[in-house]
Design a protein around this motif. Sequence first.
Motif, PDB file in Angstrom:
ATOM      1  N   MET A  61      46.418  11.505  24.962  1.00 53.79           N
ATOM      2  CA  MET A  61      46.806  12.561  25.892  1.00 53.79           C
ATOM      3  C   MET A  61      47.825  13.451  25.189  1.00 53.79           C
ATOM      4  N   ASN A  73      38.339  12.402  43.525  1.00 55.15           N
ATOM      5  CA  ASN A  73      39.365  13.323  43.059  1.00 55.15           C
ATOM      6  C   ASN A  73      39.067  14.744  43.536  1.00 55.15           C
ATOM      7  N   VAL A 106      42.207  26.848  43.619  1.00 54.38           N
ATOM      8  CA  VAL A 106      41.102  26.044  44.112  1.00 54.38           C
ATOM      9  C   VAL A 106      41.183  24.621  43.565  1.00 54.38           C
ATOM     10  N   ARG A 137      46.669  19.091  37.581  1.00 53.27           N
ATOM     11  CA  ARG A 137      47.903  18.388  37.816  1.00 53.27           C
ATOM     12  C   ARG A 137      48.807  18.473  36.615  1.00 53.27           C
ATOM     13  N   LYS A 138      49.963  19.039  36.833  1.00 57.58           N
ATOM     14  CA  LYS A 138      50.948  19.104  35.767  1.00 57.58           C
ATOM     15  C   LYS A 138      52.053  18.115  36.050  1.00 57.58           C
ATOM     16  N   ALA A 139      52.630  17.613  35.012  1.00 58.23           N
ATOM     17  CA  ALA A 139      53.743  16.703  35.187  1.00 58.23           C
ATOM     18  C   ALA A 139      54.727  16.932  34.065  1.00 58.23           C
ATOM     19  N   ILE A 176      41.073  17.622  35.009  1.00 61.07           N
ATOM     20  CA  ILE A 176      40.044  17.079  35.878  1.00 61.07           C
ATOM     21  C   ILE A 176      38.990  16.473  34.956  1.00 61.07           C
ATOM     22  N   GLN A 234      42.390  26.534  50.181  1.00 59.98           N
ATOM     23  CA  GLN A 234      42.061  26.738  48.769  1.00 59.98           C
ATOM     24  C   GLN A 234      41.159  27.976  48.642  1.00 59.98           C
ATOM     25  N   LEU A 291      52.862  17.792  30.716  1.00 61.43           N
ATOM     26  CA  LEU A 291      51.526  17.236  30.570  1.00 61.43           C
ATOM     27  C   LEU A 291      50.613  17.880  31.592  1.00 61.43           C
ATOM     28  N   THR A 292      49.438  18.208  31.193  1.00 65.44           N
ATOM     29  CA  THR A 292      48.446  18.669  32.150  1.00 65.44           C
ATOM     30  C   THR A 292      47.385  17.595  32.264  1.00 65.44           C
ATOM     31  N   ILE A 293      47.268  17.050  33.477  1.00 64.18           N
ATOM     32  CA  ILE A 293      46.254  16.023  33.695  1.00 64.18           C
ATOM     33  C   ILE A 293      44.963  16.746  34.022  1.00 64.18           C
ATOM     34  N   PHE A 315      50.243  10.870  23.544  1.00 64.98           N
ATOM     35  CA  PHE A 315      50.342   9.497  24.030  1.00 64.98           C
ATOM     36  C   PHE A 315      49.029   8.794  23.815  1.00 64.98           C
ATOM     37  N   VAL A 333      41.382  16.732  46.137  1.00 67.76           N
ATOM     38  CA  VAL A 333      42.085  17.909  45.645  1.00 67.76           C
ATOM     39  C   VAL A 333      41.699  19.136  46.461  1.00 67.76           C
ATOM     40  N   ARG A 334      40.440  19.200  46.839  1.00 71.16           N
ATOM     41  CA  ARG A 334      39.983  20.361  47.608  1.00 71.16           C
ATOM     42  C   ARG A 334      40.506  20.329  49.040  1.00 71.16           C
TER      43      ARG A 334
END
Lengths: 233, 233
Positions: free
Chosen positions: A229, A165, B73, B77-79, A85, B27, A81-83, B181, A169-170
């Motif tokens: 998703m 976020n 940068v 997020r991958k899961a 941004i 980054q 899965l890629t969440i 999902f 993240v940065r």
Amino acid sequence: MTERSSSKAQAIVSEVRRRIVDREWRQGDRIPDEAELAVEFGVARATVNKALQLLAEEGLLDRKRRAGTHVTVNPARKATLTIPIVREQIEQAGMEYSHRVIAQRRSPLPAEIAARMALPEGRELIHLRTVHYGGDRPFQVEDRWINPGAAPGAEAVDFQRITANEWLVRNFPWLHADMAFSAENASARDARLLETRQGSALLILQRTTFNDLGAITSVRVAFHPGYTMIATH
Amino acid sequence: MTERSSSKAQAIVSEVRRRIVDREWRQGDRIPDEAELAVEFGVARATVNKALQLLAEEGLLDRKRRAGTHVTVNPARKATLTIPIVREQIEQAGMEYSHRVIAQRRSPLPAEIAARMALPEGRELIHLRTVHYGGDRPFQVEDRWINPGAAPGAEAVDFQRITANEWLVRNFPWLHADMAFSAENASARDARLLETRQGSALLILQRTTFNDLGAITSVRVAFHPGYTMIATH
DNA sequence: TTCATCTCTATGTCTAAACTTATTTTGGCG
DNA sequence: CGCCAAAATAAGTTTAGACATAGAGATGAA
């Protein structure tokens, strides 16, 4: 090998996958060892090794020293899965991104979140509630706790200007993340913020990230009703 | 390198990750090239290459020929999710697994599923509805379509004896899978089968798998209320 | 028999060297 | 100055060879 591909290893991956799908090699079968395949395909053993390791990662093969390589009997289905941004996701859909901070204050950690973050209950963290919009429609609501112990400087940030976020993240790459998906009926507050009716089914993503100083942040994201998703494999 | 680890490549992965997390490399920064790192760590370039490729896959690094390697940068997020086999999941929880086939018949494909399976609407496939139990409590309901064109022999199987999932997984490895999902309010039927009230929020997993003959099966799984799917990274 | 130990084998990892290829940089030419 | 071709560079891939190591199977002692 009928497959043409950029690399020899990839060609071997494709060919082995084909043999499995076409049942030339069946579930549980032991396949020839690396040295034999190297001869068959006319490549070095290292190349076969690379290909088979990829297939093992994918879950199609089981490999054990001395025992050899077998076709997995009950491949557990893995998916990546890629969440995305939020901002990027909304802008890619051609909508205008905006967000609104509903609340930002220091609060004592409730037990449930404390457990997730492996911090003592009652510890004062930054608590943030934000709604993210695509155009004028609410896209997701997030309820976030930030640990200044692992993310120093967070107290001074104005999260109206930059999303939590993006700032996190940065500035605070993480080492480890826990994620959980579930479904919840919209609470009165969720419903109000997402402009939907109370009780509608919402996809919930709960994510906690850690660096070497401990938990950085724990966030519960509630997506608008109907959100899906996607993952492939 | 403070990290001790089984392999040199893993040690380099840990050390590079540390430098990123500790913000020695920030980054966007360009990091030393493979040759330099090989010298620094006292290993062959191929070993550094392997380590950096792992980190790139993980999303921490961006690599481009000639341009070098940069710290990502905005790491997306991958899961990785592992979709467990129902039976195993239930038995691991110490409960007794059982399942009940509610309906098994040939039916014409509805438009929505047909699109997912890339088959013509109205084509007759095997349609199966099953409830999976842990102990005496319903765990999930599945609504499945099976394409005998890609899974020959499916018509003859008694899915009371073996679950469709297990039969398919054992006999038809797939090349590709789509997963999605979402959350839905329980329909009257979902509610009855899951022994919950209508409208409760259910986590829904929709999965379609393909082999070289086309779509094998498409299934909609509705989990019992409160079910959470876990992923880590 | 059963248990411990040894042996052997298939995978795991690494190396040095070479070649390939995408991409940036440079430099020449109009 | 802008455009295009050539050079340079960093990652990508492969190879042959070597050594490490888990673990299955053989061997032998109790």
